[in-house]
Design an enzyme around this catalytic site. Structure first.
Site, PDB file in Angstrom:
ATOM      1  N   GLU A  39     -67.161  -1.602 -22.181  1.00  0.00           N
ATOM      2  CA  GLU A  39     -67.503  -0.658 -21.097  1.00  0.00           C
ATOM      3  C   GLU A  39     -68.960  -0.226 -21.168  1.00  0.00           C
ATOM      4  O   GLU A  39     -69.437   0.289 -22.186  1.00  0.00           O
ATOM      5  CB  GLU A  39     -66.584   0.576 -21.151  1.00  0.00           C
ATOM      6  CG  GLU A  39     -66.821   1.494 -19.961  1.00  0.00           C
ATOM      7  CD  GLU A  39     -65.875   2.691 -19.908  1.00  0.00           C
ATOM      8  OE1 GLU A  39     -64.740   2.597 -20.393  1.00  0.00           O
ATOM      9  OE2 GLU A  39     -66.314   3.736 -19.392  1.00  0.00           O
TER      10      GLU A  39
ATOM     11  N   LYS B  58     -59.096   9.944 -22.420  1.00  0.00           N
ATOM     12  CA  LYS B  58     -59.587   8.571 -22.223  1.00  0.00           C
ATOM     13  C   LYS B  58     -61.032   8.483 -22.727  1.00  0.00           C
ATOM     14  O   LYS B  58     -61.424   7.511 -23.378  1.00  0.00           O
ATOM     15  CB  LYS B  58     -59.494   8.201 -20.729  1.00  0.00           C
ATOM     16  CG  LYS B  58     -59.695   6.731 -20.441  1.00  0.00           C
ATOM     17  CD  LYS B  58     -61.142   6.318 -20.336  1.00  0.00           C
ATOM     18  CE  LYS B  58     -61.297   4.836 -20.078  1.00  0.00           C
ATOM     19  NZ  LYS B  58     -62.699   4.424 -20.061  1.00  0.00           N
TER      20      LYS B  58
ATOM     21  N   ASP C  59     -54.758  -1.697 -35.343  1.00  0.00           N
ATOM     22  CA  ASP C  59     -53.824  -1.806 -34.220  1.00  0.00           C
ATOM     23  C   ASP C  59     -54.115  -0.684 -33.213  1.00  0.00           C
ATOM     24  O   ASP C  59     -53.657   0.443 -33.382  1.00  0.00           O
ATOM     25  CB  ASP C  59     -52.396  -1.703 -34.784  1.00  0.00           C
ATOM     26  CG  ASP C  59     -51.326  -1.816 -33.721  1.00  0.00           C
ATOM     27  OD1 ASP C  59     -51.654  -1.701 -32.516  1.00  0.00           O
ATOM     28  OD2 ASP C  59     -50.157  -2.006 -34.088  1.00  0.00           O
TER      29      ASP C  59
HETATM   30  C1  MEV Z   1     -65.192   7.184 -18.579  1.00  0.00           C
HETATM   31  O1  MEV Z   1     -64.899   5.975 -19.251  1.00  0.00           O
HETATM   32  C2  MEV Z   1     -64.854   8.367 -19.453  1.00  0.00           C
HETATM   33  C3  MEV Z   1     -65.011   9.748 -18.813  1.00  0.00           C
HETATM   34  O2  MEV Z   1     -64.269   9.781 -17.609  1.00  0.00           O
HETATM   35  C4  MEV Z   1     -64.479  10.735 -19.805  1.00  0.00           C
HETATM   36  C5  MEV Z   1     -64.369  12.149 -19.274  1.00  0.00           C
HETATM   37  O3  MEV Z   1     -64.215  12.334 -18.059  1.00  0.00           O
HETATM   38  O4  MEV Z   1     -64.376  13.065 -20.116  1.00  0.00           O
HETATM   39  C6  MEV Z   1     -66.442  10.001 -18.474  1.00  0.00           C
END
Ligand code: MEV
Length: 446
Positions: A88, A265, A281
């Site tokens: 990413e 995330k 893992d």
């Molecule tokens: C993007 O990969 C991750 C974010 O959306 C995390 C967040 O919103 O805290 C930028």
């Protein structure tokens, strides 16, 4: 022979083919082209393929990911360069910027809480729960000793092994109960899933014969809330307004699960790449973290930020179950190298560093989100992907990159269509010039 009949016949024998035969079959079936086949052959290190053949079935090649380093991490007073396997755009760049900021104005500390993972033995239709409770409580020490002696003696020699057995009553959902026996095992430096599964399956027979109950299944639980890792970041020299905005963003995640999941995330943007680079893992780590985030019945963030006495304080608490031995951690040359880069031998040490990376990644995202927004920084880097996807030549790439960055600042957005349009335009307007330049550089299209 009809395609259908052919595919049925060959699919049955697919695993008996060797790797080159599998690739040939895919070409014959027109599932891939000759070019794809050559790519699969040439792009993979033969030594790695030999290892992979022993790991999985039906191997055809390998799937490379970018491997990067994020330097400038000081965790518990020790400096680290963090290996990260991630595709990413902007994850590594944002992490690096934030780690540098902390080096200057903050501090990262970590610790672990508990060392046992959990294995589950299900007695689906328990006949007599109270009798089972008495049996488990009377036989607990014997069952622990038996497993330690018979299944994991070398783990016990290293200070690990089965530590406890706990009986739980779990509603069946239709009025009755099932019995679930938790086996708590300290796996030392292994991730431990294989070890705990072996112990649980070994205990099946003695438990059945002592209790006269029928065991339905045995398996590790990926919710290891008995083995948590904690990381803390304190930023002392922070602009108070920025600190307040970050605390507000944290409150948003606390109160709203739609935000909590995206917050987590972003934390996993830091955690997963190290888990992958060290051969661990990541599905188990992800499952464990999400289950831990939802343990109260409401999905919550695994990080929390607040302002206190002019300092911004952030804490991450979650199960991060990884190993430094077992699995592919020592088998995969890049995993082994990553552990060497980190200078880490113990699993608990690795989990602490991973927790710190997750928390710092989260801070980087929250800082960007509550100040300039993430689109600008993210898209600035993403412009390179867009240019490659649009098929820009190296000369066009260099020429358009700056233009597209300006376009992004002006319009506050950029898409593949925008890039394609601009590319078409410069090709139309400057085609001769570009071609001339390309000839001079002797370069091909990307
Ligand atoms: C993007 O990969 C991750 C974010 O959306 C995390 C967040 O919103 O805290 C930028």
């Amino acid at each position: 022979m009809s395609a259908n009949k052919h595919s049925q016949q060959v699919f049955e024998n697919f695993s008996k083919l060797n790797r080159l035969e599998r690739i040939k079959w895919l070409i014959e079936m027109k599932l891939i082209t000759e070019k794809d086949g050559n790519y699969l052959n040439l792009s993979s290190d033969p030594k790695l393929l030999e290892i992979f053949e022993n790991l999985v079935e039906n191997l055809i090649g390998s799937f490379p990911l970018p491997l990067s380093i994020s330097p400038n991490f000081i965790i518990d007073g020790k400096t680290y360069a963090i290996p990260m396997a991630v595709e990413e755009t902007s994850v590594v760049a944002a992490l690096g910027r934030t780690a540098k900021w902390i080096c200057k104005s903050g501090k990262i500390t970590t610790k672990t809480m508990g060392s046992s993972i959990i294995g589950q033995i299900q007695i689906a239709k328990v006949k007599n729960f109270e009798k089972l409770r008495n049996v488990i409580s009377a036989q607990k020490e014997n069952l622990i000793n038996l497993s330690n002696e018979r299944v994991v003696p070398s783990l016990v020699a290293r200070g690990g092994g089965v530590k406890d057995i706990i009986l739980r009553r779990v509603p069946r959902g239709n009025g009755g109960d099932m019995a679930v026996i938790h086996i708590l095992l300290d796996p030392c430096d292994a991730m431990g899933a294989n070890l705990i599964n072996q112990v649980c399956e070994f205990l099946r027979q003695p438990i059945e014969s002592l209790s006269k109950e029928k065991v339905n299944m045995c398996i590790v639980s990926n919710l290891a809330d008995t083995k948590l890792t904690i990381a803390k970041v304190v930023i002392s020299d922070i602009d108070e307004q920025l600190g307040d905005r970050i605390a507000e963003a944290s409150l948003f995640a606390q109160q709203d699960r739609y935000r909590a999941v995206t917050n987590n995330k972003g934390v996993l943007n830091g955690i997963d790449p190290v888990v992958i680079a060290t051969g661990n893992d990541w599905r188990a780590v992800e499952a464990g973290i999400h289950a831990y985030a939802a343990r109260s019945g409401k999905y919550k963030p695994i990080t929390h930020w607040k302002m206190q006495d002019g300092n911004l304080i952030g804490v991450l608490k979650a199960p991060i179950i990884v190993g430094t031995v077992g699995g592919v951690t020592q088998l995969h040359p890049i995993a082994e190298m990553s552990l060497r880069i980190l200078g880490i031998k113990q699993a608990s040490h690795l989990s602490r560093v991973i927790a710190a990376v997750g928390l710092v990644q989260n801070l980087g995202a929250l800082r960007a989100l509550t100040s300039e927004g993430i689109v600008r920084g993210h898209m600035r880097l993403h412009i390179k992907n867009l240019l490659m996807s649009a098929g820009a030549s190296p000369v066009e790439f260099a020429f358009l990159r700056k233009k597209l960055e300006k376009f992004l600042i002006r319009k506050r957005k950029i898409t593949l269509t925008d890039v394609k349009k601009m590319l078409a335009k410069i090709r139309k307007d400057n085609s001769l010039l570009v071609i001339k330049k390309e000839k001079k550089h002797g370069k091909k299209r990307l």
